[in-house]
Design an enzyme around this catalytic site. Sequence first.
Site, PDB file in Angstrom:
ATOM      1  N   CYS A 164       0.889  -1.164   0.000  1.00 55.89           N
ATOM      2  CA  CYS A 164       0.000   0.000   0.000  1.00 55.89           C
ATOM      3  C   CYS A 164       0.922   1.208   0.000  1.00 55.89           C
ATOM      4  O   CYS A 164       1.529   1.523   1.012  1.00 55.89           O
ATOM      5  CB  CYS A 164      -0.926   0.037   1.208  1.00 55.89           C
ATOM      6  SG  CYS A 164      -1.929   1.544   1.213  1.00 55.89           S
ATOM      7  N   SER A 167      -1.296   1.906   4.694  1.00 57.56           N
ATOM      8  CA  SER A 167      -1.070   0.550   5.188  1.00 57.56           C
ATOM      9  C   SER A 167      -2.275  -0.344   4.961  1.00 57.56           C
ATOM     10  O   SER A 167      -2.528  -1.245   5.751  1.00 57.56           O
ATOM     11  CB  SER A 167      -0.747   0.599   6.685  1.00 57.56           C
ATOM     12  OG  SER A 167      -1.808   1.244   7.363  1.00 57.56           O
ATOM     13  N   CYS A 168      -3.026  -0.121   3.876  1.00 60.62           N
ATOM     14  CA  CYS A 168      -4.195  -0.948   3.619  1.00 60.62           C
ATOM     15  C   CYS A 168      -3.775  -2.407   3.449  1.00 60.62           C
ATOM     16  O   CYS A 168      -2.770  -2.704   2.796  1.00 60.62           O
ATOM     17  CB  CYS A 168      -4.933  -0.454   2.381  1.00 60.62           C
ATOM     18  SG  CYS A 168      -5.560   1.226   2.607  1.00 60.62           S
TER      19      CYS A 168
HETATM   20 FE    FE Z   1      -3.450   2.210   2.868  1.00 61.54          FE
END
Ligand code: FE
Length: 207
Positions: free
Chosen positions: A108, A112-113
Amino acid sequence: MAEDHHEHHHHDDQSPAAIRVKALESLLIEKGIVSTDAIDAVVETYENDIGPMNGARVVAHAWVDPDYRARLLTDGTGAIAELGFWGSQGAEIVVLENTRTVQNMVVCTLCSCYPWPVLGLPPTWYKSAAYRSRAVLEPRQVLREMGLDLEESVEVRVWDSTAETRYMVLPERPAGTEKMNEDELVALVSRDSMVGVARVREPAAVR
Ligand code: FE
């Protein structure tokens, strides 16, 4: 969480995993975000044990059931929900198949997906600025540093996650596992193999 500024909370997806994640979120917020060893230990558990075990189950099931594997690759979210995993941070999960010649790798770049229902919380390195930028600029080098030295003939595909679409990798089933049952296979599947920064090792190498 603070850095996941674009996350959306859905109140209709109370799977056991979602409830646990919510409880953890509340705890972290209440405690002022990860300042004690006890909370570090909880986070570690979600990073390494509880979360990725869901993904490992999905992978092992796909390895032993070709119909499930086909559904998983065409409708990741739906096939994952069949096994009881859904919820917060996993509204749309796309599953990418790794083969001998294609290595899919997930990042990501924005924040921080990560697909929480199958992998739990993202590890620290996944959230680091270095990984987020370098995974795109020099993926082979990053993989090499993480212990995966790919032949030149292997194509590397890097997938950038968003809050709407998160990715999980279906790693290649290693040789030497033909006689293993699903539960035995689950134990082989590492978190990193489902982010696409590792391969699943052959059983002989695990023991
Ligand atoms: Fe993200």
